[in-house]
Structures are given as structure tokens and as C-alpha cells.
Design a protein around this motif. Structure first.
Motif, PDB file in Angstrom:
ATOM      1  N   HIS A 240      -0.598  -0.895  -1.642  1.00 12.38           N
ATOM      2  CA  HIS A 240      -0.609   0.598  -1.645  1.00 12.38           C
ATOM      3  C   HIS A 240       0.058   0.810  -0.141  1.00 12.38           C
ATOM      4  O   HIS A 240      -0.093   0.468   0.732  1.00 12.38           O
TER       5      HIS A 240
ATOM      6  N   VAL B 128       3.818   1.103 -13.936  1.00 12.17           N
ATOM      7  CA  VAL B 128       3.180   2.247 -12.910  1.00 12.17           C
ATOM      8  C   VAL B 128       3.587   3.595 -13.399  1.00 12.17           C
ATOM      9  O   VAL B 128       4.968   3.758 -13.738  1.00 12.17           O
TER      10      VAL B 128
ATOM     11  N   THR C 238       9.965  -7.774  -3.542  1.00  8.23           N
ATOM     12  CA  THR C 238       9.075  -6.669  -3.706  1.00  8.23           C
ATOM     13  C   THR C 238       9.966  -5.295  -3.878  1.00  8.23           C
ATOM     14  O   THR C 238      11.144  -5.154  -3.451  1.00  8.23           O
TER      15      THR C 238
ATOM     16  N   LEU D 224      -1.820   1.172 -13.121  1.00  6.31           N
ATOM     17  CA  LEU D 224      -1.991  -0.009 -12.130  1.00  6.31           C
ATOM     18  C   LEU D 224      -2.769  -1.195 -12.995  1.00  6.31           C
ATOM     19  O   LEU D 224      -2.633  -2.167 -12.466  1.00  6.31           O
TER      20      LEU D 224
ATOM     21  N   TYR E 181       1.524  -8.055  -8.177  1.00  4.84           N
ATOM     22  CA  TYR E 181       0.416  -7.389  -7.405  1.00  4.84           C
ATOM     23  C   TYR E 181       1.040  -6.076  -6.961  1.00  4.84           C
ATOM     24  O   TYR E 181       2.228  -5.991  -6.549  1.00  4.84           O
ATOM     25  N   VAL E 182       0.173  -5.275  -6.496  1.00  8.86           N
ATOM     26  CA  VAL E 182       0.431  -4.000  -6.046  1.00  8.86           C
ATOM     27  C   VAL E 182      -0.256  -3.639  -4.809  1.00  8.86           C
ATOM     28  O   VAL E 182      -1.358  -3.826  -4.662  1.00  8.86           O
TER      29      VAL E 182
ATOM     30  N   VAL F 140       6.583  -2.958 -12.338  1.00  7.22           N
ATOM     31  CA  VAL F 140       7.079  -1.412 -11.749  1.00  7.22           C
ATOM     32  C   VAL F 140       7.072  -0.815 -13.013  1.00  7.22           C
ATOM     33  O   VAL F 140       6.742   0.613 -13.226  1.00  7.22           O
TER      34      VAL F 140
ATOM     35  N   LEU G 167       3.997   2.866  -3.254  1.00  9.16           N
ATOM     36  CA  LEU G 167       3.389   1.482  -3.494  1.00  9.16           C
ATOM     37  C   LEU G 167       4.546   0.701  -3.521  1.00  9.16           C
ATOM     38  O   LEU G 167       6.012   0.691  -3.433  1.00  9.16           O
ATOM     39  N   SER G 168       4.271  -0.681  -2.979  1.00  8.07           N
ATOM     40  CA  SER G 168       4.890  -1.853  -3.158  1.00  8.07           C
ATOM     41  C   SER G 168       4.603  -2.747  -4.106  1.00  8.07           C
ATOM     42  O   SER G 168       3.335  -3.334  -4.053  1.00  8.07           O
ATOM     43  N   VAL G 169       5.490  -3.048  -4.869  1.00  2.31           N
ATOM     44  CA  VAL G 169       5.121  -3.999  -6.118  1.00  2.31           C
ATOM     45  C   VAL G 169       5.750  -5.436  -5.619  1.00  2.31           C
ATOM     46  O   VAL G 169       6.934  -5.441  -5.454  1.00  2.31           O
TER      47      VAL G 169
END
Ligand code: AMP
Ligand code: GLY
Length: 424
Positions: free
Chosen positions: A359, A401, A327, A348, A356-357, A398, A378-380
Motif C-alpha cells: 500500500h 484491482v 512491480t 485485493l 502481493y500488494v 493488477v 498501490l504497488s503490485v
């Protein structure tokens, strides 16, 4: 089962996602949640640190289980209030949460339970602080005793910087304390232990990246990325940490009449002399949870309910995906010192199925567009056959984004994927 998740970060988004995937969970509610969680389930407004407000919400929606994400509501006694109302709660009560709320208290419990950790002195005056710094020498480790959102620790070769941070902690007034600790050398690891007051079920190891810039440069943050599993960790480490650290602490808390129910987050330094506790937290870690839960195959709702009801001894052994997870946190310009907010977030929808992303610091602007609203935006997350593939997928996402001026680390899981990490 109807579950209510308290909190509004990417950790809570990950918890909601895993709970929704559990066939035994019919409904998941989040409070207050965030715009990302709102896309997958219902979010309800609440003052998360107001125990009676959380109880009222849980009653109104007849939830079976409350899962508390962040530390502040736990330290405020939210879990006690929910349990007193006869509703199952995953999270420690106020007194047990002091394991995170006061580093000095954590040290005292570790001493009583004979848990391996760094030697530390607690200072309440400038003279005690100076004496402790000189007793240990450089590198200096100076920690705010109380909650500081992951930013209360300074590790430095510079005695002036160490002294200044210590004095700033003491200047908070009241019964402010500062902890000066022995420097622990070795790679760090996080282990989340699910506890029901007496039994302990460990999740798998993860590693967090606390410093803001590549190569562990710059100030500490709440965490810039994480990965799991730790391919380089010594065999048997998880069992060793449960036997020597988590179980003795859970036993000690039970003996004191303040049983620990929830996640005991064990932050470790893997030193040449064995694992040493760097810190305890009393909740899932952020962003490690995003990586660990991506790999957990065992349904999460049943596991957390078993912990809340004191039935972990009946739990089946956990099952894990034979994949690696990475992540990467996308942070706002200026994070951690002064994050700029209110910037539009786009791109996104360009992210494919490989990632996946989740929030964290996002909000809906007046016209309904998604905007940044915090430091870690965000955490990807991506899974892959190994860390290299998971990294490639996460970083490809990433790149999609679009947030003006945002920054992220480019080296999450890099050294591990190259086999460069070793315990001294
Ligand atoms: P904490 O908030 O206690 O997790 O500390 C933040 C970070 O400071 C840790 O992740 C470590 O990188 C570093 N740190 C804390 N304590 C020590 C220590 N005793 N020796 C070396 N580094 C430390
Ligand atoms: N990842 C660090 C924390 O959750 O405190």
C-alpha cells in the motif's frame, strides 16, 4: 531486535515486510504506516518530520533500530536526533542528506570526488538561466535545486517550456536556484548502496519508469513501476559504480565530517562514455525498493543494523533469489497533475499467491472500507523465473484491482524482457 520504520508509502511497506521476515527481528513498528502495513504489524501515529516526536516514540517503545524511509525527515534532521538519543539509526544526518536536498550541493561533492556526471550550471537569475539554456542547446534539462518529490525535473526540446520551468523554480523566492544540465543519453539504472559512513555494500540494480504513460510519454512522476535484475546491464557495472561513484562520495562526506550512513541511491544514465550520475537520493527508491527487496535473501534487519553501527566491513556477501521481480504502480485518476482521492478500492482479496500488494496512497474510510488517498495508490509486486513470468504475474494481479478510473503503465520491464535494451 525491535525495529521502527518511519514513513507511510509502499517503500516502507516493503521494508516492513522484509524486516518481519528476518529471524533476528522480533518486533517491527511503523510510524505513521498505512492500512496495508497495519494488516501485518502495529502502526503508530507520528509527525515523521519532527525529530523530537520520532525520538520520543523510539524511546517509548524501546526500539533498537530506527529505519527512516522518506527524504523529508532526513533533511529535517530526524536521524541526527535519533543517534543523539543513543539509538541506532539507518539514515543520513541532515547535512549528509543535502546530497538529495540540493542538486547544486550534490554537483559540488561529485566534482570534489571526481565522480562522472553531466556538466551543469547553477542559475539564480533569469539572465543566467537563459544563458545556460543557450550554452547547452536542446534537449534541455532543467532541475529545481531543492526537494520536489520527483517532479522538479523537466527534459524538453522546447526552449520556451524549459525557460518557463526554470522561472517557476526561481519564483519560489528565498535562495531558490535552478540547475541546467547537459543531456545524458542512454538507459537509466538505479543502484542502492548501503553505507555505514566508511564502507559500501551495493544491492542489485533496478530500473524505474519515471514517465506517467507507456513508451515514456507524459510528465515525470515519482515512479510508475520497476524491475530487477537488469539482464541487459554491462558485466561489472555494480562494482564499477561502487568504485567510481559510491565509495568516492562516501569518502568525501567522511572527509567533510558529515559521514554518510544509510542508502546512497545512485541514479545513473548508462551512456556510450560510461555510467554518469543523474541524481543522488539519500534513501531507498520508490518503487525500485519493492522489486529489489523481493529478490534479497539476506536478512534485511541485520544488514541495516550493521550499517547503523558502522560494522558493514563484517557483512557477509549478499545472497539473492535466482528470480526476477516486477512491480507495477496503480495510480489514482488524474495522477500526477491532480490525483482524485477517496475512491473505494476492491478486489485485493482476489489476488493469489503469485503476487502481493503493497500500500501507498490508501486510507480507511469512515465505514472502514479501503479508499484511495494519494497519487500512487498501490504497488503490485511479483517474482518469476524470468522477467516475462514476473510481468505476467504482476499484471494478472493488477487486473484484479478495482479502483474507478485508476491507471497504470502496461510496459514495465517489457523491453528488457524482449532483450531490446542496450547501452549505446
Ligand atoms: P531526477 O529527478 O533528477 O531523477 O530526474 C528525473 C528524470 O529526468 C530522470 O530519471 C531522467 O529520466 C531525466 N533526467 C534527469 N537528468 C537528465 C539528464 N541530464 N539527461 C537526460 N535526462 C535526464
Ligand atoms: N524512484 C525514484 C525515487 O525514488 O526517487
Amino acid at each position: 531486535m525491535k525495529a521502527l520504520v518511519i514513513g507511510s508509502g509502499a517503500r516502507e511497506h516493503a521494508l516492513v515486510r522484509s524486516l518481519l521476515a528476518d529471524p533476528a527481528v522480533d518486533v517491527v513498528l511503523a510510524a505513521p504506516g498505512n492500512p496495508g502495513i497495519d494488516l501485518v504489524t502495529m502502526c503508530l501515529p507520528v509527525d515523521a518530520s519532527d525529530p523530537s516526536a520520532v525520538v520520543a516514540l523510539a524511546r517509548e517503545h524501546a526500539v533498537d533500530l530506527v529505519v527512516v524511509g522518506p527524504e523529508a525527515p532526513l533533511v529535517a534532521g530526524v536521524a541526527d536526533a535519533v543517534r543523539d538519543a543513543g539509538i541506532a539509526c539507518f539514515g543520513p544526518g541532515r547535512e549528509a542528506a543535502t546530497l538529495e536536498g540540493s542538486k547544486a550541493f550534490a554537483k559540488e561533492v561529485m566534482a570534489a570526488a571526481e565522480v562522472p556526471t553531466g556538466v551543469a550550471h547553477v542559475a539564480t537569475t533569469e539572465a543566467e538561466l537563459a544563458e545556460a539554456l543557450d550554452a547547452f542547446g536542446a534537449p534541455y534539462v532543467v532541475k529545481d535545486d531543492g526537494l520536489a518529490a520527483g517532479k522538479g525535473v523537466v527534459v524538453t526540446e522546447d526552449r520556451g517550456v524549459a525557460l518557463e520551468h526554470g522561472l517557476a523554480c526561481l519564483a519560489k523566492g528565498g535562495d531558490a536556484q535552478v540547475v541546467v544540465e547537459e543531456y545524458l543519453d542512454g538507459p537509466e539504472a538505479s543502484l542502492f548502496c548501503i553505507c555505514d559512513g566508511s564502507s559500501v555494500v551495493p544491492l542489485d540494480l533496478a530500473q524505474d519508469f519515471k514517465r506517467v504513460f507507456d513508451g515514456d510519454e507524459g510528465p515525470n512522476t515519482g515512479g510508475m513501476g520497476a524491475y530487477s535484475p537488469l539482464t541487459w546491464a554491462p558485466e561489472g557495472l555494480v562494482d564499477d559504480v561502487v568504485d567510481r561513484i559510491a565509495q568516492p562520495v562516501v569518502d568525501e562526506m567522511a572527509r567533510r565530517g558529515t559521514p554518510f550512513v544509510g542508502v546512497l541511491y545512485v541514479g545513473l544514465a548508462l551512456t556510450a562514455g560510461g555510467p554518469r550520475v543523474i541524481e543522488f537520493n539519500v534513501r531507498f527508491g520508490d518503487p525500485e525498493t519493492q522489486a529489489v527487496l523481493a529478490r534479497l535473501e539476506t536478512p534485511l534487519g541485520g544488514l541495516l543494523m550493521a550499517a547503523a553501527q558502522g560494522r558493514l566491513d563484517e557483512a557477509e556477501p549478499l545472497r539473492w533469489r535466482d528470480e526476477s521481480a516486477v512491480t507495477v504502480v496503480v495510480a489514482a485518476p488524474g495522477y500526477p497533475a491532480s490525483p482524485a482521492t477517496g475512491e473505494p478500492i476492491a478486489g485485493l482479496e482476489e489476488i493469489g499467491d503469485d503476487a502481493y500488494v503493497l500500500h501507498a496512497g490508501t486510507a480507511k474510510g469512515e465505514d472502514g472500507t479501503l479508499v484511495s488517498a494519494g497519487g500512487r495508490v498501490l504497488s503490485v509486486v511479483a517474482l518469476g523465473a524470468d522477467l516475462t513470468e514476473a510481468r505476467d504475474r504482476a499484471y494478472a494481479a493488477v487486473e484484479q484491482v478495482d479502483l474507478e478510473g485508476s491507471h497504470h503503465r502496461t510496459d514495465i520491464a517489457l523491453r528488457a524482457s524482449r532483450g531490446e535494451l542496450h547501452v549505446p
